[in-house]
Design an enzyme around this catalytic site. Structure first.
Site, mmCIF file in Angstrom:
data_model
loop_
_atom_site.group_PDB
_atom_site.id
_atom_site.type_symbol
_atom_site.label_atom_id
_atom_site.label_comp_id
_atom_site.label_asym_id
_atom_site.label_seq_id
_atom_site.Cartn_x
_atom_site.Cartn_y
_atom_site.Cartn_z
ATOM 1 N N GLU A 193 72.948 -38.557 54.972
ATOM 2 C CA GLU A 193 73.073 -38.358 53.443
ATOM 3 C C GLU A 193 73.466 -36.795 53.097
ATOM 4 O O GLU A 193 72.747 -36.013 53.706
ATOM 5 C CB GLU A 193 71.992 -38.692 52.264
ATOM 6 C CG GLU A 193 71.446 -39.917 52.364
ATOM 7 C CD GLU A 193 70.153 -40.051 51.615
ATOM 8 O OE1 GLU A 193 70.250 -39.687 50.370
ATOM 9 O OE2 GLU A 193 68.826 -40.201 52.087
ATOM 10 N N ARG A 227 60.185 -41.199 64.435
ATOM 11 C CA ARG A 227 60.742 -39.769 63.941
ATOM 12 C C ARG A 227 60.118 -38.717 64.707
ATOM 13 O O ARG A 227 59.179 -38.882 65.421
ATOM 14 C CB ARG A 227 60.068 -39.467 62.548
ATOM 15 C CG ARG A 227 61.104 -40.239 61.397
ATOM 16 C CD ARG A 227 60.196 -39.943 60.181
ATOM 17 N NE ARG A 227 60.220 -38.833 59.694
ATOM 18 C CZ ARG A 227 60.976 -38.158 59.031
ATOM 19 N NH1 ARG A 227 61.844 -38.919 58.269
ATOM 20 N NH2 ARG A 227 61.016 -36.834 58.624
ATOM 21 N N LYS A 251 63.808 -31.383 52.345
ATOM 22 C CA LYS A 251 65.095 -30.417 51.368
ATOM 23 C C LYS A 251 64.298 -29.841 50.416
ATOM 24 O O LYS A 251 64.536 -28.678 49.878
ATOM 25 C CB LYS A 251 65.977 -31.462 51.030
ATOM 26 C CG LYS A 251 66.751 -32.222 52.248
ATOM 27 C CD LYS A 251 67.735 -33.381 51.635
ATOM 28 C CE LYS A 251 68.438 -34.233 52.749
ATOM 29 N NZ LYS A 251 67.555 -35.200 53.122
#
Length: 693
Positions: A189, A404, A414
């Site tokens: 993204e 992950r 973020k």
């Protein structure tokens, strides 16, 4: 299904004369029991950990049925195929691909005594939980059958893959288009900067394609115009290239907006989607109420969806929802929502935008992706992935999940990085104390080291949280062979050589790589005034101190000379200002106990010394840091030396050039540098700090 049937028969047998109690009967048969992929992962992981020592010794000769049996006993109603798949993947992660020895028939040997087993497992497991032996390269881990992935066109052989009467024809068409080529994609993204976890995703997606002679797309999932910025697109492209990968093609979800909209209309026509007016807050929580508009007529939903496109609804007043239930119990995920934010590529052409759940699998289908590789949190979306492709009768790729990659002492979200910037704790996304890829590049981490780290971590199925010092070890391995040596002094102490052996300064040759002098030399001036580290001199040394002191000479590296202390010059407060020494040739007397670095006629530079940004391993864990991650900041995470002295061999260095400053560590030129004003970042120290565990 077989277990449920067996349980039902057993219940009936054990209650032959009693009327059936529906509640008890359903409970005994597992009715309504949902076993999540996370529960399966945890059960298998616990089972493997119990047998880990024996697994490491016997490897693939171990009885894997034992693992299956114990995991199934923990999760009575779990799908046996899913357990087997999880066992296979976790065993592969632990042991790596089968070797020739693993393929040999198991020899009949006497069972080892317990003490022998203990000794062998101690040799087979090393520090930090890493398997002994040489780490396979990423390409070796990803080639061919290593991961037990399906071959292109054989999607239907994958456990859990859903087929329809159209599947085989669609796969045939797919093979005609791709020629049997492996196709992957990296789909970030564009609403933030990539971090160390993305490095694993980049290596996995691009690496799997490269290892199997395939192609990888870089596809931007640009379906949320509110959060997307041009700088993020640029930074993501830069980081992919920096890690050494070239996309087959850069694409955007927005490239397919027209096709995605047409498919949404088709989905409504097929009775598989409807326009809903429930508000976002109504859909939150574990058990939101079902939509009262779920069964509205197809024609009505078609008119309302067209009205959504024409801007006749405010944001939040209408959504398009798909008729399915996902693994996590989420019902009817949203496919389209209204947003009146101009898009960076399509402008104001659209005021409705597709969601991830709708877009992801269809873009994979359009690009004929063979292996849709994603992290484990997307496992709950696998059913919607297969359902949507099959509901539209389009080619359906296979979604494969992997664990992950996280690091201790780090924050990568973020939102939280923005909080750190706002609080003044870091300068920006590329502050060298962060673990974003731009920050690691600025600090001086070579891309090869990051790729090597990903290879050492391996293609794990379970989530992995690693210690930062393992990444730093990979950095040292690369820089030791690539960073030329120089000398720098952080706390200068002036030394005057009273009997300097020449009328003026002269140049000495310093090897760029002392272990391999074929890599060349550079010259540095040597004069009657040199500067040494203040810590390399003590008037009253403690026992074991080997550097310069009264009656204890030291050698000056690369000069062939030894200096002997004659006089200490102090200011009125007793602070040592300079030293006066005499020198002799190193081979003209007893060898000194130590050789120290020095500079003469140096350049003055700023040097930034970095430590961990956080004090605790898990700064986001309220149990470990009750006050929140902002309360866990390390006040000593940055020390700036404004007037360090570095030998003149670095004078023409450019941003991101890397050096080993002898006896100090590895350093990289910061982009803040200007002509005549060099700034260096300490990348890592020469040796791992034993306190960092």
């Amino acid at each position: 299904m077989e277990r449920a049937a067996s349980a039902a028969l057993e219940y009936v047998r054990s209650h032959p004369l009693e009327p059936i109690n529906t509640v008890d009967f359903e409970q005994e048969c597992g009715v309504g029991v949902v076993v999540t992929p996370e529960q399966i992962e945890e059960a298998v992981e616990a089972t493997i950990n119990r047998h880990r020592p024996q697994l490491l010794v016997e490897r693939y000769h171990f009885n894997m049925g034992l693992l299956m049996g114990e995991a199934r006993a923990m999760l009575k109603w779990a799908d046996g195929k899913m357990i087997k798949h999880e066992v296979d993947m976790q065993v592969l992660h632990l042991l790596g691909p089968k070797t020739e020895t693993d393929l040999e028939k198991k020899p009949k040997v006497a069972k080892p005594r317990p003490e022998e087993t203990d000794q062998r497992t101690a040799r087979d497991v090393v520090e930090n939980g890493e398997p002994a032996g040489q780490t396979l390269s990423l390409m070796e881990q990803l080639q061919g059958e290593a991961l037990k992935f399906h071959k292109p066109g054989e999607n239907y052989k994958t456990p859990g893959y859903v087929t329809t009467p159209h599947t085989m024809d669609l796969l045939k068409q797919h093979l005609e288009i791709t020629g049997g080529q492996v196709r992957t994609r990296f789909p970030p993204e564009p609403n933030g900067i990539l971090h160390i976890g993305h490095a694993k995703a980049i290596n996995f997606n691009f690496g799997y394609a490269k290892a199997n002679k395939g192609i990888c797309f870089l596809r931007f999932d640009d379906t949320n115009p509110e959060k997307e910025e041009a700088k993020f697109f640029t930074a993501i492209c830069d980081m992919v290239a920096w890690l050494g990968y070239t996309p087959y093609k850069v694409t955007y979800a927005s490239d397919y907006f027209d096709q995605l909209y047409a498919w949404a209309v088709e989905l409504i026509h097929r009775g598989q989607a409807y326009v809903c007016h429930q508000r976002g807050e109504e859909l939150k929580g574990h058990n939101p109420p079902p939509s009262p508009w779920r069964e509205r007529p197809v024609e009505e939903s078609l008119l309302l969806f067209e009205a959504m496109r024409k801007g006749k609804f405010a944001e939040g007043e209408a959504t398009l929802r798909m008729k399915l239930v996902m693994e996590d119990g989420k019902m009817d995920p949203v496919a389209y929502r209204v947003k009146y934010t101009p898009h960076h590529r399509t402008g104001d052409t659209w005021c409705i935008y597709p969601t991830y759940d709708y877009t992801h699998c269809l873009c994979d289908s359009i690009e004929h992706i063979t292996h849709s590789l994603c992290t484990k949190e997307f496992q709950a979306r696998r059913s919607s992935y297969f359902w949507l492709c099959n509901a539209l009768d389009v080619y359906c790729p296979v979604q494969w999940e992997y664990g992950r990659l996280n690091l201790h002492y780090a924050v990568v979200s973020k939102r939280k990085i923005l909080q750190l910037v706002a609080a003044g704790a870091v300068r920006d996304w590329d502050d060298p104390r962060l673990f974003t890829l731009t920050a690691l590049r600025r600090r001086g981490f070579p891309p090869e080291a990051i790729n090597n780290f990903c290879a050492r971590v391996g293609v794990t199925v379970a989530q992995t949280t690693m210690e930062p010092h393992l990444l730093e070890a990979c950095v040292r391995d690369v820089l030791n062979d690539t960073a030329p040596r120089a000398m720098a002094v952080l706390e200068p102490l002036q030394v005057i050589i009273t009997n300097f052996p020449a009328a003026k300064s002269f140049d000495v040759q310093v090897p760029n790589f002392p272990a391999d002098e074929t890599k060349g030399f550079h010259q540095v001036p040597f004069g009657p005034i040199v500067f040494i580290e203040r810590t390399d001199f003590k008037e009253e040394p403690e026992p074991g101190y080997k550097r310069l002191a009264w009656g204890q000479p030291v050698g000056l590296r690369h000069t062939g000379y030894v200096i002997q202390l004659q006089h200490v010059v102090k200011d009125p407060c007793g602070f040592v200002e300079s030293l006066e020494v005499t020198c002799r040739q190193a081979d003209a007397g007893e060898k000194p106990k130590a050789f120290i670095h020095w500079v003469s006629q140096p350049v003055t530079c700023e040097i930034r010394l970095y430590e961990r940004l956080f004090q605790h391993k898990n700064p986001e864990d309220p149990a470990e840091v009750p006050g929140g991650f902002l309360s866990d900041l390390n006040p000593a995470s940055l020390q700036v030396v404004v007037a360090a002295l570095v030998d003149c061999s670095v004078a023409l260095a450019k941003p991101f050039d890397k050096f080993q400053f002898e006896r100090l560590g590895y350093f990289s030129v910061d982009p803040d540098s200007r002509q005549g004003q060099l700034v260096f970042n300490r990348t890592v120290t020469l040796k791992e700090d034993p306190g960092k565990v």
